[in-house]
Design a protein around this motif. Structure first.
Motif, PDB file in Angstrom:
ATOM      1  N   ALA B  76       0.806  -1.220   0.000  1.00 53.39           N
ATOM      2  CA  ALA B  76       0.000   0.000   0.000  1.00 53.39           C
ATOM      3  C   ALA B  76       0.841   1.273   0.000  1.00 53.39           C
ATOM      4  O   ALA B  76       0.298   2.350   0.164  1.00 53.39           O
ATOM      5  CB  ALA B  76      -0.916  -0.020   1.223  1.00 53.39           C
ATOM      6  N   MET B  77       2.154   1.155  -0.176  1.00 51.72           N
ATOM      7  CA  MET B  77       2.968   2.373  -0.085  1.00 51.72           C
ATOM      8  C   MET B  77       2.709   3.313  -1.267  1.00 51.72           C
ATOM      9  O   MET B  77       2.432   2.866  -2.370  1.00 51.72           O
ATOM     10  CB  MET B  77       4.443   1.992  -0.033  1.00 51.72           C
ATOM     11  CG  MET B  77       4.818   1.450   1.330  1.00 51.72           C
ATOM     12  SD  MET B  77       6.546   1.064   1.416  1.00 51.72           S
ATOM     13  CE  MET B  77       6.678   0.492   3.099  1.00 51.72           C
ATOM     14  N   PHE B  78       2.831   4.614  -1.015  1.00 54.41           N
ATOM     15  CA  PHE B  78       2.615   5.589  -2.094  1.00 54.41           C
ATOM     16  C   PHE B  78       3.948   6.175  -2.536  1.00 54.41           C
ATOM     17  O   PHE B  78       4.955   6.059  -1.841  1.00 54.41           O
ATOM     18  CB  PHE B  78       1.680   6.702  -1.632  1.00 54.41           C
ATOM     19  CG  PHE B  78       2.318   7.713  -0.713  1.00 54.41           C
ATOM     20  CD1 PHE B  78       3.007   8.820  -1.209  1.00 54.41           C
ATOM     21  CD2 PHE B  78       2.217   7.585   0.671  1.00 54.41           C
ATOM     22  CE1 PHE B  78       3.589   9.753  -0.358  1.00 54.41           C
ATOM     23  CE2 PHE B  78       2.803   8.513   1.527  1.00 54.41           C
ATOM     24  CZ  PHE B  78       3.488   9.597   1.004  1.00 54.41           C
ATOM     25  N   LYS B  91      -2.258   3.292  -4.794  1.00 54.39           N
ATOM     26  CA  LYS B  91      -3.151   2.265  -5.326  1.00 54.39           C
ATOM     27  C   LYS B  91      -4.538   2.450  -4.694  1.00 54.39           C
ATOM     28  O   LYS B  91      -4.735   2.184  -3.505  1.00 54.39           O
ATOM     29  CB  LYS B  91      -2.606   0.874  -4.990  1.00 54.39           C
ATOM     30  CG  LYS B  91      -3.228  -0.205  -5.836  1.00 54.39           C
ATOM     31  CD  LYS B  91      -2.662  -1.552  -5.505  1.00 54.39           C
ATOM     32  CE  LYS B  91      -1.387  -1.849  -6.273  1.00 54.39           C
ATOM     33  NZ  LYS B  91      -0.900  -3.205  -6.026  1.00 54.39           N
ATOM     34  N   GLY B  92      -5.453   2.974  -5.482  1.00 51.70           N
ATOM     35  CA  GLY B  92      -6.818   3.137  -4.989  1.00 51.70           C
ATOM     36  C   GLY B  92      -7.634   1.907  -5.332  1.00 51.70           C
ATOM     37  O   GLY B  92      -7.148   1.002  -6.019  1.00 51.70           O
ATOM     38  N   TYR B  93      -8.834   1.847  -4.849  1.00 53.12           N
ATOM     39  CA  TYR B  93      -9.672   0.690  -5.202  1.00 53.12           C
ATOM     40  C   TYR B  93     -11.126   1.094  -5.306  1.00 53.12           C
ATOM     41  O   TYR B  93     -11.552   2.095  -4.742  1.00 53.12           O
ATOM     42  CB  TYR B  93      -9.502  -0.445  -4.189  1.00 53.12           C
ATOM     43  CG  TYR B  93      -9.760  -0.066  -2.753  1.00 53.12           C
ATOM     44  CD1 TYR B  93      -8.714   0.152  -1.881  1.00 53.12           C
ATOM     45  CD2 TYR B  93     -11.062   0.047  -2.268  1.00 53.12           C
ATOM     46  CE1 TYR B  93      -8.941   0.499  -0.578  1.00 53.12           C
ATOM     47  CE2 TYR B  93     -11.292   0.392  -0.953  1.00 53.12           C
ATOM     48  CZ  TYR B  93     -10.235   0.613  -0.117  1.00 53.12           C
ATOM     49  OH  TYR B  93     -10.453   0.956   1.180  1.00 53.12           O
ATOM     50  N   ASP B  94     -11.823   0.309  -6.030  1.00 51.37           N
ATOM     51  CA  ASP B  94     -13.256   0.547  -6.171  1.00 51.37           C
ATOM     52  C   ASP B  94     -13.911  -0.790  -6.507  1.00 51.37           C
ATOM     53  O   ASP B  94     -13.251  -1.712  -6.960  1.00 51.37           O
ATOM     54  CB  ASP B  94     -13.506   1.564  -7.288  1.00 51.37           C
ATOM     55  CG  ASP B  94     -14.843   2.270  -7.069  1.00 51.37           C
ATOM     56  OD1 ASP B  94     -15.588   1.839  -6.167  1.00 51.37           O
ATOM     57  OD2 ASP B  94     -15.119   3.224  -7.789  1.00 51.37           O
ATOM     58  N   VAL B 107     -16.594  -7.276  -7.772  1.00 53.76           N
ATOM     59  CA  VAL B 107     -15.171  -7.549  -7.560  1.00 53.76           C
ATOM     60  C   VAL B 107     -14.457  -6.257  -7.184  1.00 53.76           C
ATOM     61  O   VAL B 107     -14.742  -5.192  -7.737  1.00 53.76           O
ATOM     62  CB  VAL B 107     -14.569  -8.145  -8.854  1.00 53.76           C
ATOM     63  CG1 VAL B 107     -13.066  -8.227  -8.756  1.00 53.76           C
ATOM     64  CG2 VAL B 107     -15.162  -9.507  -9.118  1.00 53.76           C
ATOM     65  N   LEU B 108     -13.549  -6.358  -6.233  1.00 52.09           N
ATOM     66  CA  LEU B 108     -12.761  -5.204  -5.826  1.00 52.09           C
ATOM     67  C   LEU B 108     -11.632  -5.018  -6.835  1.00 52.09           C
ATOM     68  O   LEU B 108     -10.847  -5.926  -7.061  1.00 52.09           O
ATOM     69  CB  LEU B 108     -12.190  -5.463  -4.427  1.00 52.09           C
ATOM     70  CG  LEU B 108     -11.559  -4.285  -3.713  1.00 52.09           C
ATOM     71  CD1 LEU B 108     -12.590  -3.214  -3.425  1.00 52.09           C
ATOM     72  CD2 LEU B 108     -10.909  -4.744  -2.422  1.00 52.09           C
ATOM     73  N   ALA B 109     -11.591  -3.848  -7.422  1.00 50.89           N
ATOM     74  CA  ALA B 109     -10.572  -3.601  -8.448  1.00 50.89           C
ATOM     75  C   ALA B 109      -9.621  -2.510  -7.971  1.00 50.89           C
ATOM     76  O   ALA B 109     -10.060  -1.448  -7.539  1.00 50.89           O
ATOM     77  CB  ALA B 109     -11.251  -3.188  -9.748  1.00 50.89           C
ATOM     78  N   TYR B 110      -8.335  -2.819  -8.033  1.00 48.08           N
ATOM     79  CA  TYR B 110      -7.330  -1.826  -7.648  1.00 48.08           C
ATOM     80  C   TYR B 110      -6.876  -1.073  -8.884  1.00 48.08           C
ATOM     81  O   TYR B 110      -6.758  -1.652  -9.962  1.00 48.08           O
ATOM     82  CB  TYR B 110      -6.127  -2.521  -6.998  1.00 48.08           C
ATOM     83  CG  TYR B 110      -6.434  -3.080  -5.628  1.00 48.08           C
ATOM     84  CD1 TYR B 110      -6.323  -2.275  -4.503  1.00 48.08           C
ATOM     85  CD2 TYR B 110      -6.845  -4.395  -5.470  1.00 48.08           C
ATOM     86  CE1 TYR B 110      -6.619  -2.770  -3.249  1.00 48.08           C
ATOM     87  CE2 TYR B 110      -7.141  -4.894  -4.218  1.00 48.08           C
ATOM     88  CZ  TYR B 110      -7.017  -4.079  -3.112  1.00 48.08           C
ATOM     89  OH  TYR B 110      -7.318  -4.562  -1.886  1.00 48.08           O
ATOM     90  N   SER B 111      -6.634   0.213  -8.713  1.00 44.11           N
ATOM     91  CA  SER B 111      -6.147   0.986  -9.851  1.00 44.11           C
ATOM     92  C   SER B 111      -5.228   2.091  -9.342  1.00 44.11           C
ATOM     93  O   SER B 111      -5.352   2.543  -8.201  1.00 44.11           O
ATOM     94  CB  SER B 111      -7.323   1.602 -10.600  1.00 44.11           C
ATOM     95  OG  SER B 111      -8.048   2.427  -9.710  1.00 44.11           O
ATOM     96  N   HIS B 158      -8.668   7.650   1.743  1.00 43.62           N
ATOM     97  CA  HIS B 158      -7.343   7.050   1.928  1.00 43.62           C
ATOM     98  C   HIS B 158      -6.489   7.975   2.785  1.00 43.62           C
ATOM     99  O   HIS B 158      -6.619   9.192   2.710  1.00 43.62           O
ATOM    100  CB  HIS B 158      -6.668   6.828   0.573  1.00 43.62           C
ATOM    101  CG  HIS B 158      -7.216   5.642  -0.155  1.00 43.62           C
ATOM    102  ND1 HIS B 158      -6.508   4.480  -0.314  1.00 43.62           N
ATOM    103  CD2 HIS B 158      -8.414   5.431  -0.728  1.00 43.62           C
ATOM    104  CE1 HIS B 158      -7.255   3.606  -0.978  1.00 43.62           C
ATOM    105  NE2 HIS B 158      -8.412   4.175  -1.238  1.00 43.62           N
ATOM    106  N   ALA B 159      -5.627   7.371   3.595  1.00 39.46           N
ATOM    107  CA  ALA B 159      -4.770   8.167   4.472  1.00 39.46           C
ATOM    108  C   ALA B 159      -3.307   7.952   4.085  1.00 39.46           C
ATOM    109  O   ALA B 159      -2.926   6.846   3.670  1.00 39.46           O
ATOM    110  CB  ALA B 159      -5.010   7.771   5.917  1.00 39.46           C
ATOM    111  N   PHE B 160      -2.521   8.992   4.252  1.00 37.75           N
ATOM    112  CA  PHE B 160      -1.103   8.947   3.855  1.00 37.75           C
ATOM    113  C   PHE B 160      -0.241   9.448   5.002  1.00 37.75           C
ATOM    114  O   PHE B 160      -0.673  10.290   5.777  1.00 37.75           O
ATOM    115  CB  PHE B 160      -0.874   9.833   2.627  1.00 37.75           C
ATOM    116  CG  PHE B 160      -1.756   9.466   1.471  1.00 37.75           C
ATOM    117  CD1 PHE B 160      -1.322   8.565   0.511  1.00 37.75           C
ATOM    118  CD2 PHE B 160      -3.041   9.988   1.367  1.00 37.75           C
ATOM    119  CE1 PHE B 160      -2.154   8.204  -0.536  1.00 37.75           C
ATOM    120  CE2 PHE B 160      -3.873   9.631   0.326  1.00 37.75           C
ATOM    121  CZ  PHE B 160      -3.428   8.735  -0.627  1.00 37.75           C
TER     122      PHE B 160
END
Lengths: 241, 353
Positions: B76-78, B91-94, B107-111, B158-160
């Motif tokens: 999950a690193m940015f 990496k976000g997801y929807d 389905v959970l898709a990461y993008s 999302h938190a950073f």
């Protein structure tokens, strides 16, 4: 050729004395738990506070699965104390009353009242056993007590029972966090609550004992009551040191 | 002899507490009970490593380990998408409603997703060191440091963690560091742990605000160019909620879900100390103060409003005006410049530069 045993009064008193001197002997020779091995002797020595083990008021016992923890701690130890100390009363507390009843308590009742060994036990401890085990049923084992306020020698609860109406000399909290509750916090929390609710039930905190028996949960991310209690105990020992 | 009481009184001589702990294998890896634990039996039991570890070796849950899955944190690193470090790529997801799994759920898709640094709402979480090592009762307890963590929350939740600080420092050094990071990130809230001597932190800061001009009138100078006067730091300070529970439990409850669903992102280039602490929460030799700070976050984090069309329009207009003014100052006239409404004569008279 070995000399045959003479089951006379002298032998009876000697045998009872041997049982008093050693929990392991009591379990193996008198109750007939013949599967116990050398490592159960070690556990018995700890319970008896035999050197080098220290005398204890609260003890945590954790041993590998199928290591006879419950046989020694939940079945043998309360009975040993009960037979040799008049008015000694123990409460067995487990994750569910069914577990306590069917896995540990009823086999003990069967052993004392209906097994081939029961005649021998009845003969050895005839001063302590009421006629026809009067008072003993599927909820309690009752020996002759001299104090009218003393409770049954051994009785049991599940951790969700109402912890009231009983005060005694020892509680054995066995498998309070059942191994099938490993994934949630509920099992560990319930076990902690049971431990804290059991403490005030003892009559005299200078001499009365609390014995906690169990292993950690299977799931590696789950909380473990046994490990948390171990940390607490070790912390207390460290502070005392 | 029957009825002879065992000597219960001797219990008082000892310390009264005893632990009988017997795993299947001894310290030399040899089984205590060789009859029960033959090599064959051990091989069968070891097929389920967790079962063998916890039920036979009596190891605790995650003992010597972390509360968190290292791979989840790494995944999950940015990183920054631009050289100026103003745009975060993560990496976000929807949920992809067009694709369903076996059970009929989306389905959970990461993008790969991007967010501007100035779109985040920032929080600063502080954990002062409230006792000197010499004042602590036990030498074996976990090491301690003063620490602070900056967390930014994006509009999508999302938190950073773009920045953090930790040092073996007292409250005076911590206060200076807090002010420095307060000006650098302009956090919306500053939470602090207030157990024991830590309750003095806010009062200490308030006292500094009365006597020290830098604390009295802090000024934000952020990386994304914001330059404005901030309210006093104490006005944004709140006590972190602290339940009466073990640290491990608090970490798991607060951060476990965030890492598991990959919604909490550490900086790929700058994460060493925090990552080390996160992956060693069960190790008494490693301080966990940064994790303590971070665990304060989820209870107070609020995602900011999604920048709407008006914000874009405003930003675009502002950009146009800034460009226009800059060109005016430099006197140049770019090719795309619209025809001037001013007469040529007046324009010629305008001073240059």
């Amino acid at each position: 050729m070995a000399t045959p045993l003479k089951f006379n009064e002298a032998f009876r008193l000697e045998e009872v004395e041997r049982g008093a001197q050693s929990l392991f002997y009591f379990l193996r020779a008198i109750l007939g738990f013949d599967r116990l091995d050398d490592w159960d002797f070690e556990l018995c020595a700890a319970l008896e506070a035999r050197h080098p083990y220290q005398p204890w008021l609260r003890m945590l016992v954790s041993k590998y699965r199928a290591g006879h923890k419950s046989v020694v701690c939940s079945q043998g130890y309360p009975l040993w104390r009960g037979f040799y100390i008049p008015n000694f009363s123990t409460k067995l507390i487990e994750g569910s009353s069914d577990n306590a009843r069917y896995n540990h308590f009823l086999p003990l009742v069967d052993l004392l009242t209906g097994s081939p060994q029961s005649d021998y036990i009845g003969w050895l401890f005839k001063e302590r056993i009421p006629d026809n085990w009067a008072g003993t049923n599927s909820d309690r084992i009752v020996l002759k007590q001299t104090n009218p306020l003393a409770g049954a020698t051994l009785s049991y609860w599940g951790i969700n029972s109402k912890f009231e109406g009983w005060h005694g000399n020892c509680f054995v909290l066995d498998d309070a966090q059942a191994t099938d509750t490993e994934d949630s916090e509920v099992g560990a929390d319930a076990a902690w609550r049971a431990y804290h609710r059991a403490e005030p039930l003892l009559v005299n905190h200078n001499v009365d004992q609390g014995l906690v028996v169990g292993v950690g949960p299977i799931h590696r991310r789950g909380r473990s009551f046994v490990h948390e209690l171990k940390k607490q105990f070790e912390g207390a020992l460290e502070e005392a040191a | 002899m029957i009825g002879k009481a065992l000597d219960l009184g001797i219990a008082q001589q000892g310390r009264g507490i005893s632990v009988f702990w017997m795993p299947a294998l001894g310290p030399d890896e040899e089984p205590f009970n060789a009859r029960l634990f033959t090599p064959e039996a051990i091989r069968i039991l070891r097929m389920d490593p967790d079962l063998w570890r916890t039920q036979y070796l009596l190891e605790g849950p995650g003992e010597g380990d972390s509360e968190f899955v290292e791979a989840d944190i790494r995944a999950a690193m940015f990183e920054y998408a631009d050289a100026g470090h103003l745009l975060i790529r993560y990496k976000g997801y929807d949920f992809d409603e067009d694709r369903l799994d076996d059970q009929g759920f989306a389905v959970l898709a990461y993008s790969s997703t991007k967010v501007r640094l100035d779109y985040l709402r920032y929080y600063m979480h502080v954990d002062p060191k409230h006792k000197k090592d010499s004042q602590r009762k036990s030498k074996n307890r976990q090491k301690m440091e003063a620490a602070l963590v900056i967390a930014g929350v994006a509009p999508d939740g999302h938190a950073f963690v773009p920045d953090y600080w930790h040092a073996d420092a007292g409250v005076d050094q911590l206060a200076v560091a807090m002010l420095r990071y307060y000006c650098r990130w302009a956090p919306y809230r500053v939470s602090y742990e207030s157990i024991g001597a830590q309750v003095w932190l806010k009062e200490y800061i308030e006292e500094k605000e009365k006597s020290d001009s830098r604390f009295k009138r802090p000024r934000a100078r952020t990386r994304w160019g914001a330059d404005f006067e901030l309210p006093r730091m104490s006005s944004r300070m709140i006590e972190a909620e602290k339940q009466n529970e073990s640290k491990e439990e608090a970490y798991r409850a607060m951060l476990g879900g965030w890492f598991a669903r990959k919604a909490l992102h550490l900086d790929k280039k700058r994460h060493d100390a925090l990552f080390h602490q996160l992956t060693h929460t069960g190790d008494d030799n490693v301080p966990v103060d940064l994790v303590d700070c971070l665990a304060q976050g989820p209870a107070v984090w609020q995602a900011p409003r999604e920048p709407g069309i008006l914000d874009h329009a405003s930003a675009s207009r502002r950009k146009f005006i800034e460009t226009f003014l800059r060109q005016q100052r430099s006197g140049g006239a770019p090719a795309h410049r619209p025809p001037s409404r001013y007469p040529a004569r007046r324009r010629a008279l305008r001073p240059v530069g």
